[in-house]
Design a protein around this motif. Structure first.
Motif, PDB file in Angstrom:
ATOM      1  N   LEU A 145       0.819  -1.208   0.000  1.00  0.00           N
ATOM      2  CA  LEU A 145       0.000   0.000   0.000  1.00  0.00           C
ATOM      3  C   LEU A 145       0.855   1.261   0.000  1.00  0.00           C
ATOM      4  O   LEU A 145       0.494   2.268  -0.623  1.00  0.00           O
ATOM      5  CB  LEU A 145      -0.931  -0.010   1.213  1.00  0.00           C
ATOM      6  CG  LEU A 145      -2.065  -1.041   1.159  1.00  0.00           C
ATOM      7  CD1 LEU A 145      -2.781  -1.114   2.500  1.00  0.00           C
ATOM      8  CD2 LEU A 145      -3.056  -0.694   0.045  1.00  0.00           C
ATOM      9  N   GLN A 146       2.002   1.210   0.674  1.00  0.00           N
ATOM     10  CA  GLN A 146       2.899   2.363   0.703  1.00  0.00           C
ATOM     11  C   GLN A 146       3.408   2.702  -0.690  1.00  0.00           C
ATOM     12  O   GLN A 146       3.597   3.870  -1.042  1.00  0.00           O
ATOM     13  CB  GLN A 146       4.064   2.093   1.647  1.00  0.00           C
ATOM     14  CG  GLN A 146       4.959   3.302   1.864  1.00  0.00           C
ATOM     15  CD  GLN A 146       6.026   3.051   2.912  1.00  0.00           C
ATOM     16  OE1 GLN A 146       6.252   1.918   3.331  1.00  0.00           O
ATOM     17  NE2 GLN A 146       6.681   4.110   3.350  1.00  0.00           N
ATOM     18  N   ARG A 147       3.648   1.687  -1.490  1.00  0.00           N
ATOM     19  CA  ARG A 147       4.110   1.894  -2.863  1.00  0.00           C
ATOM     20  C   ARG A 147       3.045   2.572  -3.721  1.00  0.00           C
ATOM     21  O   ARG A 147       3.341   3.110  -4.790  1.00  0.00           O
ATOM     22  CB  ARG A 147       4.483   0.545  -3.494  1.00  0.00           C
ATOM     23  CG  ARG A 147       5.711  -0.104  -2.901  1.00  0.00           C
ATOM     24  CD  ARG A 147       6.953   0.602  -3.374  1.00  0.00           C
ATOM     25  NE  ARG A 147       8.147   0.071  -2.727  1.00  0.00           N
ATOM     26  CZ  ARG A 147       9.382   0.446  -3.044  1.00  0.00           C
ATOM     27  NH1 ARG A 147       9.570   1.322  -4.016  1.00  0.00           N
ATOM     28  NH2 ARG A 147      10.406  -0.038  -2.400  1.00  0.00           N
ATOM     29  N   LEU A 148       1.799   2.520  -3.277  1.00  0.00           N
ATOM     30  CA  LEU A 148       0.694   3.055  -4.064  1.00  0.00           C
ATOM     31  C   LEU A 148       0.215   4.412  -3.568  1.00  0.00           C
ATOM     32  O   LEU A 148      -0.819   4.904  -4.012  1.00  0.00           O
ATOM     33  CB  LEU A 148      -0.468   2.051  -4.042  1.00  0.00           C
ATOM     34  CG  LEU A 148      -0.152   0.657  -4.589  1.00  0.00           C
ATOM     35  CD1 LEU A 148      -1.313  -0.293  -4.317  1.00  0.00           C
ATOM     36  CD2 LEU A 148       0.160   0.704  -6.080  1.00  0.00           C
ATOM     37  N   ASN A 149       0.953   5.024  -2.644  1.00  0.00           N
ATOM     38  CA  ASN A 149       0.523   6.290  -2.051  1.00  0.00           C
ATOM     39  C   ASN A 149       0.482   7.437  -3.054  1.00  0.00           C
ATOM     40  O   ASN A 149      -0.460   8.219  -3.079  1.00  0.00           O
ATOM     41  CB  ASN A 149       1.431   6.669  -0.880  1.00  0.00           C
ATOM     42  CG  ASN A 149       1.073   5.909   0.383  1.00  0.00           C
ATOM     43  OD1 ASN A 149      -0.048   5.436   0.537  1.00  0.00           O
ATOM     44  ND2 ASN A 149       2.030   5.782   1.297  1.00  0.00           N
ATOM     45  N   ASP A 150       1.523   7.573  -3.865  1.00  0.00           N
ATOM     46  CA  ASP A 150       1.629   8.697  -4.799  1.00  0.00           C
ATOM     47  C   ASP A 150       1.562   8.203  -6.235  1.00  0.00           C
ATOM     48  O   ASP A 150       2.569   7.775  -6.798  1.00  0.00           O
ATOM     49  CB  ASP A 150       2.925   9.474  -4.568  1.00  0.00           C
ATOM     50  CG  ASP A 150       3.023  10.007  -3.152  1.00  0.00           C
ATOM     51  OD1 ASP A 150       2.037  10.613  -2.700  1.00  0.00           O
ATOM     52  OD2 ASP A 150       4.068   9.813  -2.510  1.00  0.00           O
ATOM     53  N   ALA A 151       0.368   8.247  -6.805  1.00  0.00           N
ATOM     54  CA  ALA A 151       0.189   7.775  -8.172  1.00  0.00           C
ATOM     55  C   ALA A 151       0.663   8.807  -9.181  1.00  0.00           C
ATOM     56  O   ALA A 151       0.211   9.960  -9.146  1.00  0.00           O
ATOM     57  CB  ALA A 151      -1.275   7.449  -8.423  1.00  0.00           C
ATOM     58  N   PRO A 152       1.564   8.438 -10.103  1.00  0.00           N
ATOM     59  CA  PRO A 152       2.020   9.371 -11.139  1.00  0.00           C
ATOM     60  C   PRO A 152       0.883   9.678 -12.108  1.00  0.00           C
ATOM     61  O   PRO A 152      -0.078   8.910 -12.216  1.00  0.00           O
ATOM     62  CB  PRO A 152       3.150   8.600 -11.833  1.00  0.00           C
ATOM     63  CG  PRO A 152       3.519   7.506 -10.886  1.00  0.00           C
ATOM     64  CD  PRO A 152       2.253   7.158 -10.177  1.00  0.00           C
ATOM     65  N   ALA A 153       0.986  10.781 -12.809  1.00  0.00           N
ATOM     66  CA  ALA A 153      -0.030  11.158 -13.795  1.00  0.00           C
ATOM     67  C   ALA A 153      -0.209  10.048 -14.821  1.00  0.00           C
ATOM     68  O   ALA A 153       0.764   9.520 -15.362  1.00  0.00           O
ATOM     69  CB  ALA A 153       0.362  12.465 -14.484  1.00  0.00           C
ATOM     70  N   GLY A 154      -1.448   9.696 -15.053  1.00  0.00           N
ATOM     71  CA  GLY A 154      -1.748   8.651 -16.018  1.00  0.00           C
ATOM     72  C   GLY A 154      -1.871   7.273 -15.399  1.00  0.00           C
ATOM     73  O   GLY A 154      -2.337   6.337 -16.048  1.00  0.00           O
ATOM     74  N   PHE A 155      -1.441   7.137 -14.157  1.00  0.00           N
ATOM     75  CA  PHE A 155      -1.497   5.850 -13.478  1.00  0.00           C
ATOM     76  C   PHE A 155      -2.446   5.857 -12.279  1.00  0.00           C
ATOM     77  O   PHE A 155      -2.514   4.894 -11.538  1.00  0.00           O
ATOM     78  CB  PHE A 155      -0.099   5.431 -13.001  1.00  0.00           C
ATOM     79  CG  PHE A 155       0.790   4.932 -14.098  1.00  0.00           C
ATOM     80  CD1 PHE A 155       1.009   3.567 -14.279  1.00  0.00           C
ATOM     81  CD2 PHE A 155       1.419   5.816 -14.961  1.00  0.00           C
ATOM     82  CE1 PHE A 155       1.835   3.097 -15.288  1.00  0.00           C
ATOM     83  CE2 PHE A 155       2.242   5.361 -15.968  1.00  0.00           C
ATOM     84  CZ  PHE A 155       2.449   4.000 -16.143  1.00  0.00           C
ATOM     85  N   GLU A 156      -3.192   6.966 -12.112  1.00  0.00           N
ATOM     86  CA  GLU A 156      -4.060   7.088 -10.940  1.00  0.00           C
ATOM     87  C   GLU A 156      -5.044   5.929 -10.836  1.00  0.00           C
ATOM     88  O   GLU A 156      -5.251   5.368  -9.759  1.00  0.00           O
ATOM     89  CB  GLU A 156      -4.825   8.416 -10.975  1.00  0.00           C
ATOM     90  CG  GLU A 156      -3.944   9.645 -10.887  1.00  0.00           C
ATOM     91  CD  GLU A 156      -3.537  10.178 -12.250  1.00  0.00           C
ATOM     92  OE1 GLU A 156      -3.079  11.330 -12.315  1.00  0.00           O
ATOM     93  OE2 GLU A 156      -3.689   9.432 -13.257  1.00  0.00           O
ATOM     94  N   GLY A 157      -5.677   5.603 -11.938  1.00  0.00           N
ATOM     95  CA  GLY A 157      -6.675   4.540 -11.918  1.00  0.00           C
ATOM     96  C   GLY A 157      -6.100   3.177 -11.605  1.00  0.00           C
ATOM     97  O   GLY A 157      -6.670   2.411 -10.817  1.00  0.00           O
ATOM     98  N   LEU A 158      -4.975   2.855 -12.213  1.00  0.00           N
ATOM     99  CA  LEU A 158      -4.346   1.557 -11.987  1.00  0.00           C
ATOM    100  C   LEU A 158      -3.898   1.423 -10.541  1.00  0.00           C
ATOM    101  O   LEU A 158      -4.068   0.359  -9.917  1.00  0.00           O
ATOM    102  CB  LEU A 158      -3.154   1.378 -12.929  1.00  0.00           C
ATOM    103  CG  LEU A 158      -3.485   1.266 -14.417  1.00  0.00           C
ATOM    104  CD1 LEU A 158      -2.212   1.278 -15.252  1.00  0.00           C
ATOM    105  CD2 LEU A 158      -4.284  -0.003 -14.684  1.00  0.00           C
TER     106      LEU A 158
END
Length: 209
Positions: A145-158
């Motif tokens: 979950l920590q790896r998913l904290n800051d979603a880069p642009a274009g990857f928010e949904g994934l």
């Protein structure tokens, strides 16, 4: 329902491009500098071409034989061409083969190297996303979950969808619903995502079960 190790590894499997100087002395220095620049440029171009060829051979080998030798070969290619985009791609490929071999520890290590070996946002985001999946499969939900904290642009949904999967696995129905709704509002929306949302118990949407 908590997925088995085999099911989580299978999800990972299912789920699977990078500068004038006085009269004679000044002229001499300028010529040397220019020659050096073009020489460096030529060296760089040759290195990238070599990296491309090496990575192509690695891809062919992986397609023909997914084994520990391919994982080691991926490490050799990535190390030899460190500083090029192909290094990160090689780490990613090696990690995928490691997953096929059920070697999640090596896969996680390779994905860490993939994120460290490139500054290209898309490659970093891809490596982080896959690393989160591997950590999840290893049972380290907090790290995933920590790896998913800051979603880069274009990857928010994934990122949001995977976050929802992990939270659902933990029994956090409210958190999972919120993550899935975020994913559904993005370009990553798909039929399977909607199915995940529809299958969440409505009565328990406000809290974990």
């Amino acid at each position: 329902m908590v997925a088995s190790d085999e099911e989580q590894i299978e999800r990972i499997r299912d789920w699977w491009a990078e500068h004038g100087r006085t009269v004679i002395a000044g002229i001499a220095l300028g010529v040397v500098a220019i020659a050096g620049w073009y020489g460096w440029q030529g060296w760089q171009e040759n290195r990238v071409a070599s990296a491309s060829a090496a990575f192509g051979a690695l891809e062919q080998r992986a397609a023909a034989d997914d084994n520990a030798e391919v994982v080691e070969l991926a490490r050799e290619v990535a190390t030899a061409y460190d500083g090029t985009s192909y290094a990160s791609l090689a780490w990613l490929l090696g990690a995928g083969v490691a997953v096929e071999n059920n070697d999640l520890e090596t896969a996680a290590a390779y994905l860490e190297r993939a994120t460290d070996s490139t500054r290209q946002p898309q490659l970093v985001a891809t490596a982080e996303l896959r690393l989160a999946r591997v950590l999840w499969a290893e049972g380290d939900h907090a790290a995933a979950l920590q790896r998913l904290n800051d979603a880069p642009a274009g990857f928010e949904g994934l990122y949001a969808e995977l976050r929802g999967d992990i939270l659902l696995d933990e029994g956090d129905l409210a958190g999972a619903r919120s993550a899935y709704e975020t994913a559904a509002a993005s370009d990553a929306a798909n039929g399977l995502l909607q199915l995940k949302l529809d299958s969440l118990p409505v009565a328990e949407a406000g809290g974990a079960s």
